[in-house]
Design a protein around this motif. Sequence first.
Motif, PDB file in Angstrom:
ATOM      1  N   SER A 161       0.818  -1.209   0.000  1.00 56.51           N
ATOM      2  CA  SER A 161       0.000   0.000   0.000  1.00 56.51           C
ATOM      3  C   SER A 161       0.853   1.259   0.000  1.00 56.51           C
ATOM      4  CB  SER A 161      -0.939  -0.012   1.203  1.00 56.51           C
ATOM      5  OG  SER A 161      -1.739   1.149   1.246  1.00 56.51           O
TER       6      SER A 161
ATOM      7  N   MET B  29       2.004   2.713  -3.345  1.00 52.63           N
ATOM      8  CA  MET B  29       1.063   3.406  -4.214  1.00 52.63           C
ATOM      9  C   MET B  29       1.291   4.912  -4.230  1.00 52.63           C
ATOM     10  SD  MET B  29      -0.599   0.933  -5.532  1.00 52.63           S
ATOM     11  CE  MET B  29       0.933  -0.001  -5.322  1.00 52.63           C
ATOM     12  N   HIS B  30       2.086   5.416  -3.327  1.00 57.15           N
ATOM     13  CA  HIS B  30       2.368   6.848  -3.286  1.00 57.15           C
ATOM     14  C   HIS B  30       3.670   7.185  -3.998  1.00 57.15           C
ATOM     15  CE1 HIS B  30      -0.997   7.370  -0.555  1.00 57.15           C
ATOM     16  NE2 HIS B  30      -0.550   6.362   0.152  1.00 57.15           N
TER      17      HIS B  30
ATOM     18  N   LEU C 221      -5.125  -2.371  -4.128  1.00 53.88           N
ATOM     19  CA  LEU C 221      -4.121  -1.386  -3.755  1.00 53.88           C
ATOM     20  C   LEU C 221      -4.416  -0.004  -4.335  1.00 53.88           C
ATOM     21  CD1 LEU C 221      -0.941  -3.597  -4.229  1.00 53.88           C
ATOM     22  CD2 LEU C 221      -1.950  -2.896  -2.064  1.00 53.88           C
ATOM     23  N   VAL C 222      -4.852   0.025  -5.580  1.00 58.22           N
ATOM     24  CA  VAL C 222      -5.057   1.316  -6.257  1.00 58.22           C
ATOM     25  C   VAL C 222      -6.355   1.985  -5.820  1.00 58.22           C
ATOM     26  CG1 VAL C 222      -5.369   2.405  -8.530  1.00 58.22           C
ATOM     27  CG2 VAL C 222      -3.626   0.654  -8.213  1.00 58.22           C
TER      28      VAL C 222
ATOM     29  N   LEU D   4      -6.514   5.260  -3.999  1.00 57.07           N
ATOM     30  CA  LEU D   4      -6.222   6.503  -4.706  1.00 57.07           C
ATOM     31  C   LEU D   4      -7.450   7.101  -5.378  1.00 57.07           C
ATOM     32  CD1 LEU D   4      -2.886   5.382  -6.416  1.00 57.07           C
ATOM     33  CD2 LEU D   4      -3.158   6.564  -4.233  1.00 57.07           C
TER      34      LEU D   4
ATOM     35  N   VAL E 174      -2.102   6.997 -12.836  1.00 58.91           N
ATOM     36  CA  VAL E 174      -1.854   5.586 -12.543  1.00 58.91           C
ATOM     37  C   VAL E 174      -2.382   4.729 -13.681  1.00 58.91           C
ATOM     38  CG1 VAL E 174      -2.214   3.705 -10.893  1.00 58.91           C
ATOM     39  CG2 VAL E 174      -2.113   6.077 -10.071  1.00 58.91           C
TER      40      VAL E 174
ATOM     41  N   LEU F 270       2.661   6.021 -12.165  1.00 62.26           N
ATOM     42  CA  LEU F 270       2.690   4.778 -11.407  1.00 62.26           C
ATOM     43  C   LEU F 270       2.054   3.720 -12.294  1.00 62.26           C
ATOM     44  CD1 LEU F 270       3.094   3.066  -8.853  1.00 62.26           C
ATOM     45  CD2 LEU F 270       0.849   3.865  -8.051  1.00 62.26           C
TER      46      LEU F 270
ATOM     47  N   LEU G  39       1.181  -0.355 -12.720  1.00 63.25           N
ATOM     48  CA  LEU G  39       1.071  -1.681 -12.137  1.00 63.25           C
ATOM     49  C   LEU G  39       0.703  -2.661 -13.243  1.00 63.25           C
ATOM     50  CD1 LEU G  39       0.207   0.423  -9.769  1.00 63.25           C
ATOM     51  CD2 LEU G  39      -0.618  -1.621  -8.610  1.00 63.25           C
TER      52      LEU G  39
END
Length: 324
Positions: free
Chosen positions: A128, A131-132, A154-155, A158, A205, A229, A231
């Motif tokens: 977690s 994610m920043h 996880l996302v 946000l 993201v 970011l 993923l």
Amino acid sequence: MAIEAKLNDIIQAAVSQRASDIYWLPTAEGYQILIQTTGSLRALAQMTTERAQQLMNHIKYRSNMAISDHRRPQLGAMTLILEKQTLNLRISAVGDFLDRESLVVRLLYEGESQALQYLIPRQRQQLSQLMHRTGLILFSGPMGAGKTSTMYDLVRQLRGQRLVMTIEDPVEIYEPQFLQLQVNSPAQMAYADLLKVGLRHHPDVFIIGEIRDAETAKIAVQAALSGHLVLSTIHARGVYGIMPRLAQLGVAPAVLEQALTAMSYQRLVPVTDGSVATIFDTVVMPHKIPQTTQMMTERWAQLIDEQLAAGRLDHATANQLKEA
């Protein structure tokens, strides 16, 4: 109604075991129905060829597939509501050399990531926190390990703070606050094509369903280097197999070193209380990669031993995980 009721019974039985896939496979005597759950196949039922074909035809009809074609590969999709739970089903059918049809139903659970259980809660906290950051975070693991569910879980923290775009084949989890794009190769909407378009939307993201070719890998790395970011998932046998896999796809080691933020291998395992949970082997960069053929970190075996000692894993599961 009898056919639909039988189909609902089969799917409900699979759902009760949190299966990811249901298989209709021909045998010498008829058909067997198997389910994929927690990384293993389990027998669910046996039936006559006639009965199995009736069920497969019903599925194909509801999925807008050609019922009369029992040999050529076909893909379809349908939505089913069982006991107030919405299931998105992805269908794949093909015949063997004896013209016996096989069919696979992939079960996609709406809101699945909300019910995701982490075997070791602090692992979720570690992921977690990532994610920043910006850069590329990659997840590997066997089919049905919950990689997409992990990324969404996880996302979701946000939401409302950053613009999130997903590119998947297919979209597995509906999230109204994300901009979700679906791969459609015949319409020239492959992963790489959608990534190029997506970058023009300037999302903060990206969730990319899978890096499966050199062009997608290149664009994903470029997006990570430009401050996004990103993923995604990639096929690798362990956490230390991720970087060599990207090298096979043409990503230069020096470039990857700049782009990569973290990589993680995950497994969905049965817990002794009857539930299933996810365990991770995570590497956060910078990290010294061992010059050996080992796929997992030393910490992986330690985590398994700790969970075995705590009574959360049985010996068979622990041994199977250590052989990963």
